[in-house]
Design a protein around this motif. Structure first.
Motif, short mmCIF file in Angstrom:
data_model
loop_
_atom_site.label_atom_id
_atom_site.label_comp_id
_atom_site.label_asym_id
_atom_site.label_seq_id
_atom_site.Cartn_x
_atom_site.Cartn_y
_atom_site.Cartn_z
N ALA A 53 46.00 73.79 32.85
CA ALA A 53 46.55 72.43 32.90
C ALA A 53 45.93 71.59 31.79
N PRO A 54 46.65 70.59 31.29
CA PRO A 54 46.09 69.71 30.24
C PRO A 54 44.91 68.91 30.79
N PRO A 55 44.11 68.31 29.92
CA PRO A 55 42.98 67.49 30.38
C PRO A 55 43.42 66.42 31.37
N PHE A 56 42.52 66.11 32.31
CA PHE A 56 42.86 65.16 33.38
C PHE A 56 43.21 63.79 32.79
N LEU A 57 44.35 63.27 33.22
CA LEU A 57 44.77 61.94 32.81
C LEU A 57 45.59 61.34 33.95
N TRP A 58 45.09 60.25 34.52
CA TRP A 58 45.77 59.60 35.64
C TRP A 58 46.81 58.62 35.11
N THR A 59 48.08 58.85 35.48
CA THR A 59 49.19 58.06 34.95
C THR A 59 49.85 57.23 36.06
N PRO A 60 50.67 56.25 35.69
CA PRO A 60 51.39 55.46 36.70
C PRO A 60 52.27 56.33 37.61
N ASP A 61 52.86 57.39 37.07
CA ASP A 61 53.69 58.27 37.90
C ASP A 61 52.85 58.96 38.98
N LEU A 62 51.64 59.41 38.60
CA LEU A 62 50.76 60.06 39.58
C LEU A 62 50.27 59.05 40.61
N GLN A 63 50.02 57.82 40.19
CA GLN A 63 49.62 56.77 41.13
C GLN A 63 50.72 56.50 42.13
N ALA A 64 51.97 56.58 41.67
CA ALA A 64 53.11 56.37 42.57
C ALA A 64 53.18 57.45 43.63
N VAL A 65 52.88 58.70 43.22
CA VAL A 65 52.85 59.80 44.20
C VAL A 65 51.76 59.55 45.23
N MET A 66 50.59 59.17 44.76
CA MET A 66 49.47 58.90 45.66
C MET A 66 49.82 57.81 46.65
N ASP A 67 50.43 56.72 46.18
CA ASP A 67 50.78 55.60 47.05
C ASP A 67 51.85 56.01 48.08
N THR A 68 52.80 56.83 47.68
CA THR A 68 53.86 57.28 48.60
C THR A 68 53.28 58.12 49.73
N VAL A 69 52.39 59.06 49.39
CA VAL A 69 51.77 59.90 50.41
C VAL A 69 50.92 59.05 51.34
N ARG A 70 50.15 58.18 50.76
CA ARG A 70 49.27 57.32 51.58
C ARG A 70 50.07 56.47 52.55
N GLN A 71 51.16 55.87 52.08
CA GLN A 71 51.98 55.05 52.94
C GLN A 71 52.62 55.85 54.07
N GLY A 72 53.00 57.09 53.75
CA GLY A 72 53.58 57.96 54.78
C GLY A 72 52.60 58.21 55.92
N ILE A 73 51.34 58.38 55.55
CA ILE A 73 50.31 58.61 56.57
C ILE A 73 50.03 57.34 57.36
N LEU A 74 49.90 56.21 56.67
CA LEU A 74 49.55 54.94 57.33
C LEU A 74 50.64 54.48 58.27
N LYS A 75 51.89 54.83 58.02
CA LYS A 75 52.99 54.42 58.88
C LYS A 75 53.12 55.29 60.14
N SER A 76 52.41 56.39 60.17
CA SER A 76 52.56 57.34 61.31
C SER A 76 51.96 56.75 62.59
#
Length: 401
Positions: free
Chosen positions: A378-401
């Motif tokens: 994999a390329p060197p680690f780089l946190w992007t807005p798209d990856l942040q969006a994935v993180m937020d979606t997963v987190r929200q799915g858990i918090l709404k349960s």
């Protein structure tokens, strides 16, 4: 009628070895409830159980404490017995018994040569040295570690503080684990565990005292755990946290110990007992405690939680309502979770999310962009807005349960 009213033999014997007060009463309770139902005592059942137990109790300490009670209900007798059991455990010597019938032998990798590594002593703040010395002395008294003169493997120690302020001493086994072959025994699936709890209305959880230290380490494997301190070299005689092969091995041992008892689930050193009715639960709890006693497994009674209608288990709240909701105490931690700053943080985050994946539809597909960062090439680690969006979606799915 006289033969029916006679207490069970174990209550009459003054010296039944290695049986706890709580175990004694649970066995008696099964006998007494069945007898009272047969004799038609109805509302007087509680009074009958209390009187019969007090009559047959041969232990002077328990009998003296129960005589002070104005009313002897089943629940109160259990509370007194458990309290006395904890007091007795605090009075016991420092030695921690080893689990009977099982020894863990570490398998080393055979497909490659991994040379033993002897690491140097790491600096330790002078103010901690005396506390570390006392901690090591207690481990020796408990027969968990022993001094040695030399070893092909030598690892450093890492010292930290627990939340309660007590010292936490770990051995850095990073180099050792490169030579260790992981066990292939599977850990339980969280979804399966929670589904098996459906329909239960009463729960008990058991915490094992220094769980991994209760499993003996094979003499041939002990040199792998040798560590260096300001007092010299020492090694473990029992298993220790951080050993690569231990989690699956300990899971296998505990499954073998409790196999055949209905309403019991084990996840590493967490044991939960569950049932649809209180009477069924007492039978199961009695069977589990007896099995632990026979194997010389020591529970930490201060942390055990008995006969509860709602219980926290592996980060979930379980109850007779079923399902298993996310523990509210974990919700705030999820809300405050910062973006990962590197691959290690990303691994930690995915491990946390994975525990709650059942609450997020299409979880595997959703987190695939995050998993790609951990793959070889994999390329060197780089946190992007798209990856942040994935993180937020997963987190929200858990918090709404």
């Amino acid at each position: 009628m006289d033969s029916l009213r006679a207490p069970p033999p174990f209550l009459m014997a003054p010296g039944r070895p290695q049986i706890s007060w709580t175990q004694c009463f649970r066995e008696f309770l099964i006998f007494a409830v069945a007898l009272s139902a047969r004799c038609g005592f109805g509302e007087l059942q509680e009074q009958f159980v209390g009187e019969q137990f007090l009559e047959g109790c041969s232990d002077p300490r328990l009998r003296e404490r129960l005589c002070r009670e104005p009313t002897l209900t089943s629940a109160r007798i259990l509370e007194v017995a458990e309290m006395l059991q904890m007091e007795a455990e605090r009075e016991e010597p420092e030695e921690l018994p080893s689990l009977s019938g099982f020894v863990h032998r570490v398998r080393l990798k055979s497909d490659q040569e991994v040379a033993p590594v002897q690491q140097r002593l790491r600096p330790l703040p002078y103010v901690l040295r005396e506390e570390v010395r006392q901690h090591l002395e207690k481990l020796q008294q408990a027969r968990i570690i022993e001094p040695v003169d030399s070893s092909p493997w030598i690892s450093p120690i890492v010292v930290a503080r627990r939340r309660n302020g007590q010292l936490r001493l770990c051995v850095d086994l990073k180099e050792v684990n490169k030579a260790v072959e992981a066990s292939g025994h599977p850990l339980p699936d969280m979804q399966d565990l929670l589904e098996q709890l459906q329909g239960a209305t009463v729960f008990s959880s058991l915490d094992l005292k220094s769980a991994h230290h209760q499993l003996e380490l094979h003499p041939d494997s002990r040199s792998l755990t040798t560590f260096i301190t300001h007092q010299g070299l020492m090694r473990y005689k029992r298993c220790l946290f951080g050993l690569k092969s231990l989690p699956q091995a300990f899971q296998k041992v505990m499954e073998a110990v409790l196999r055949g008892i209905d309403g019991v689930q084990v996840y590493l050193d967490d044991v939960i007992i569950f049932a649809r009715t209180p009477s069924q639960h007492e039978v199961q709890l009695s069977a589990v405690m007896e099995r632990l006693r026979r194997r010389r497994i020591t529970p930490n009674m201060d942390k055990c939680r008995m006969r509860q209608r709602e219980k926290e288990f592996l980060g979930f709240i379980i109850s007779q309502r079923g399902g298993g909701a996310v523990n509210p105490a974990r919700v705030q931690a999820l809300r405050d979770l910062p973006p990962p700053s590197g691959l290690k943080d990303l691994q930690t985050m995915l491990g946390l999310f994975g525990s709650y994946s059942r609450f997020v539809p299409g979880y595997s597909t959703l987190v695939e962009p995050l998993r790609r960062l951990l793959r070889k090439g994999a390329p060197p680690f780089l946190w992007t807005p798209d990856l942040q969006a994935v993180m937020d979606t997963v987190r929200q799915g858990i918090l709404k349960s």
